[in-house]
Motif scaffolding. Structure first.
Motif: not given
Length: 224
Positions: A41-42, A86-87, A96-97, A134-135
């Motif tokens: 999601x951007x 992910x955002x 930016x994550x 991330x994991x």
């Protein structure tokens, strides 16, 4: 994967495996977005455009500073590969994550506030076979850290058998890290620690590990 330049605060839903545009929303407003596959999601705006976040079950609820609310249904749902959506935010300062804690765990039945950690990234770091979740990042670093501990113990023991165990374990770790986190830096760290266990004192091994992990972190923050 390149998309046309969209006006501020538009939202793009991208297929996480291919980077293809699935859906696009123009401008602010209350809405419910049903995510049917692991996506990126951007939000084409600064992270400061968000007032606060909530999680309810697998849904992510984003409360914007303009007063609008967007619910991303199934955002935290894990697909067959163990990936969730992910955002990211894109503004004039970069990408930016928003990294959410406990993202792979079951969410609360009632909406609860959730606070992400913001990290600079690139779209390519989250898309396709080269994408890093991330994991995966945390898992890879944990694997390297575990091998470092074994290596230090082996070097302190001084026995050939302990060093042999370290080498055997390192081979397995290299394969695990290379599958989970596709970066040669982390694999190199495991291999180097295994060799260091046979020839260095524990303090020297620790120094090598620290240096390699700093380089790994730099690579993950600034992927090629």
């Amino acid at each position: 994967m390149a998309l046309e330049n969209n006006r501020s605060e538009s939202v793009d839903i991208l297929n996480r495996k291919t980077g293809d545009l699935v859906t696009q929303y123009s401008g602010p407003g209350d809405r419910v977005v049903n995510i049917t596959q692991s996506s990126v999601v951007r939000i084409n705006a600064s992270p400061e455009s968000v007032n606060f976040y909530e999680r309810q079950g697998d849904d992510l609820i984003v409360h914007m500073r303009d007063g609008s609310t967007v619910r991303y249904q199934n955002f935290f749902h894990l697909d067959a590969d163990g990936l969730h959506s992910e955002l990211i935010f894109e503004d004039q300062y970069g990408t930016h994550h928003a990294v959410f804690p406990f993202a792979t765990e079951a969410g609360p039945a009632a909406a609860e506030a959730i606070v992400p950690v913001m990290a600079d990234t690139s779209l390519g770091a989250l898309i396709g076979g080269e994408g890093l979740s991330t994991a995966a990042i945390l898992g890879g670093l944990a694997a390297v850290g575990g091998i470092a501990g074994v290596a230090i113990a082996a070097s302190g023991g001084g026995g050939g058998g302990a060093a042999a165990v370290t080498i055997a374990t390192a081979v397995t770790a290299v394969e695990t890290v290379e599958r989970a986190v596709k970066t040669a830096v982390l694999a190199m760290a495991v291999k180097t620690v295994a060799l260091a266990a046979m020839m260095m004192a524990p303090s020297a091994v620790t120094t090598v590990v620290a240096t390699l992990l700093r380089q790994a972190a730099k690579t993950l923050r600034h992927p090629r």
